[in-house]
Design a protein around this motif. Sequence first.
Motif, PDB file in Angstrom:
ATOM      1  N   TYR A  61       0.863  -1.230   0.001  1.00 40.96           N
ATOM      2  CA  TYR A  61       0.052   0.068  -0.101  1.00 40.96           C
ATOM      3  C   TYR A  61       0.947   1.340  -0.016  1.00 40.96           C
ATOM      4  O   TYR A  61       0.438   2.357  -0.236  1.00 40.96           O
ATOM      5  CB  TYR A  61      -0.945  -0.075   1.250  1.00 40.96           C
ATOM      6  N   ASP A  62       2.053   1.076   0.328  1.00 39.99           N
ATOM      7  CA  ASP A  62       3.034   2.245   0.250  1.00 39.99           C
ATOM      8  C   ASP A  62       4.320   2.089  -0.375  1.00 39.99           C
ATOM      9  O   ASP A  62       5.067   1.100   0.242  1.00 39.99           O
ATOM     10  CB  ASP A  62       3.247   2.884   1.969  1.00 39.99           C
ATOM     11  N   GLU A  63       4.417   2.589  -1.297  1.00 39.67           N
ATOM     12  CA  GLU A  63       5.661   2.060  -2.172  1.00 39.67           C
ATOM     13  C   GLU A  63       7.119   2.861  -1.358  1.00 39.67           C
ATOM     14  O   GLU A  63       8.135   1.918  -1.661  1.00 39.67           O
ATOM     15  CB  GLU A  63       5.742   3.114  -3.540  1.00 39.67           C
ATOM     16  N   PHE A  83     -13.695  -1.919   7.395  1.00 41.66           N
ATOM     17  CA  PHE A  83     -13.023  -1.439   8.731  1.00 41.66           C
ATOM     18  C   PHE A  83     -11.710  -1.735   8.847  1.00 41.66           C
ATOM     19  O   PHE A  83     -11.126  -2.916   8.493  1.00 41.66           O
ATOM     20  CB  PHE A  83     -13.613  -2.448   9.808  1.00 41.66           C
ATOM     21  N   MET A  84     -10.855  -0.682   8.820  1.00 44.66           N
ATOM     22  CA  MET A  84      -9.461  -0.720   8.835  1.00 44.66           C
ATOM     23  C   MET A  84      -8.872  -1.071  10.398  1.00 44.66           C
ATOM     24  O   MET A  84      -9.209  -0.154  11.161  1.00 44.66           O
ATOM     25  CB  MET A  84      -9.059   0.530   8.389  1.00 44.66           C
ATOM     26  N   PHE A  85      -8.325  -2.123  10.598  1.00 42.76           N
ATOM     27  CA  PHE A  85      -7.906  -2.115  12.273  1.00 42.76           C
ATOM     28  C   PHE A  85      -6.461  -1.999  12.122  1.00 42.76           C
ATOM     29  O   PHE A  85      -5.758  -2.718  11.568  1.00 42.76           O
ATOM     30  CB  PHE A  85      -8.031  -3.640  12.620  1.00 42.76           C
ATOM     31  N   ALA A 112     -15.979  -5.591   4.796  1.00 40.15           N
ATOM     32  CA  ALA A 112     -14.592  -6.082   4.683  1.00 40.15           C
ATOM     33  C   ALA A 112     -13.754  -5.545   5.934  1.00 40.15           C
ATOM     34  O   ALA A 112     -14.080  -4.637   6.446  1.00 40.15           O
ATOM     35  CB  ALA A 112     -14.146  -5.590   3.032  1.00 40.15           C
ATOM     36  N   THR A 113     -12.642  -6.376   5.883  1.00 39.53           N
ATOM     37  CA  THR A 113     -11.617  -5.869   6.861  1.00 39.53           C
ATOM     38  C   THR A 113     -10.219  -5.749   6.164  1.00 39.53           C
ATOM     39  O   THR A 113      -9.680  -6.425   5.442  1.00 39.53           O
ATOM     40  CB  THR A 113     -11.431  -7.146   7.911  1.00 39.53           C
ATOM     41  N   VAL A 114      -9.713  -4.594   6.589  1.00 39.81           N
ATOM     42  CA  VAL A 114      -8.250  -4.255   6.017  1.00 39.81           C
ATOM     43  C   VAL A 114      -7.216  -4.122   7.318  1.00 39.81           C
ATOM     44  O   VAL A 114      -7.597  -3.473   8.385  1.00 39.81           O
ATOM     45  CB  VAL A 114      -8.363  -2.819   5.339  1.00 39.81           C
ATOM     46  N   VAL A 115      -6.207  -4.685   7.321  1.00 33.04           N
ATOM     47  CA  VAL A 115      -5.294  -4.760   8.366  1.00 33.04           C
ATOM     48  C   VAL A 115      -3.861  -4.584   7.814  1.00 33.04           C
ATOM     49  O   VAL A 115      -3.408  -5.201   7.006  1.00 33.04           O
ATOM     50  CB  VAL A 115      -5.345  -6.127   9.256  1.00 33.04           C
ATOM     51  N   ALA A 136      -1.992   4.131   4.344  1.00 34.39           N
ATOM     52  CA  ALA A 136      -3.060   2.748   4.075  1.00 34.39           C
ATOM     53  C   ALA A 136      -4.564   3.407   3.966  1.00 34.39           C
ATOM     54  O   ALA A 136      -5.212   2.992   3.075  1.00 34.39           O
ATOM     55  CB  ALA A 136      -2.884   1.982   5.418  1.00 34.39           C
ATOM     56  N   VAL A 137      -4.820   4.786   4.547  1.00 39.71           N
ATOM     57  CA  VAL A 137      -5.985   5.014   4.411  1.00 39.71           C
ATOM     58  C   VAL A 137      -6.213   5.774   2.788  1.00 39.71           C
ATOM     59  O   VAL A 137      -7.265   5.466   1.984  1.00 39.71           O
ATOM     60  CB  VAL A 137      -6.428   6.327   5.224  1.00 39.71           C
TER      61      VAL A 137
END
Length: 294
Positions: A61-63, A83-85, A112-115, A136-137
Motif C-alpha cells: 500500500y506504500d511504495e 473496517f481498517m484495524f 470487509a476488513t483491512v489490516v 493506508a487510508v
Amino acid sequence: MDDLVDPEDWPGRDRSDAELDAAYNVRAKAGEELFGRLMVRYREMSDAAVDGLPGHPGVVYDEASGERLDVWGVAEGDLRPAFMFLHGGYWRALSRADSAFMARMLHEQGVATVVPDYTLAPEATLEEIVRQTRAAVAWVYRHGREHGIDPGRLVVGGSSAGGHLTAMTMVGGWQRGLGLPEDVVKAAMPFSGLFDIRPLVRVYVNEWLGLDVRRAAALSPELLPAERRCRTVVAVAEHDGSGFLEQSRRFARHWGPAAELMVVEGRDHFDVVLDLADPASRVSRALLGLVREP
C-alpha cells in the motif's frame, strides 16, 4: 498543534516517573503469563478467522516503505464497507497477522476488513508510522474498488498504540496533501488509545520512541485541529491501565457530541478488542452501528 498549547503543560506532569510507569505499563499490570497467552490467542484467532476467507493478502500500500496490508471478507461483484484495524504493541510489536480476529464476523455481516502492517519502532520514527497509517487510508480511497471495498464507507479502529494511530487519521490537516476528502474516514473506534502522548516522554516506552515533549505534542491527536469530527466510539476496558482510562475519558469529552465513551465491563487492556470476534458483543454491535449508519 494549536499555537496556544504549551507543550510542557500536560495532565499528570506532576506525577513521579514511577507513578507514570504504573499508569501506562499495562503489560506489567497483566503479568507475563497472561500477556503471553493473549498474544498467542491474537494469532490463533486471526488465523482461524481468515482461513478460507476471500480476500487480497499482502498488497503493497506504500511504495516508499514497501509496507503491506491484507484485505479480507470481500464478495464477488459487490463493494463492501470496510473496517481498517490498526494493531497495538506500543508501536514496536505485533503485525497484521495478529490483527484479523474480527474478519470472519465482519464478513458474515457484509463488511470487509483491512489490516495494515507499519514499520515498527525504533526502525521507524513515530512520525513515519503515522505517515504510513495515513498512506493506508489513502490506498483504500484510491484502490479500494479494485479490491471489493467501497472507499466511501471506511471506518478506522485500533487498539492501544493503534488507537493513537486511529485518532491521527481522524484529525484534520493531512488529507489534502494526499488528495483525499476531509471525510475520508467516515467513523472511528479507538480501543484503549493514547491521545496525548506527552506522558510517554517520561515512561519506558520512550526507549524506542526517542521523543521530546515538543514532538510528542505535535503527535498528540487531542492537541491537533479537527474541524470535522467523525462519529466515534471511544472504547476502553474497565480494568485498563489508569493512564488509558483517563486518556479515553478525556478524548471523548474533547471530541464532543460526535463521540460516545464505552467502558467495557470485565475486560482489560489486552482482551477488550477480542470482543470484536463475537457478533453479539457490545463492542461488535457498536462497530456495526458505525459502519451501517449513513
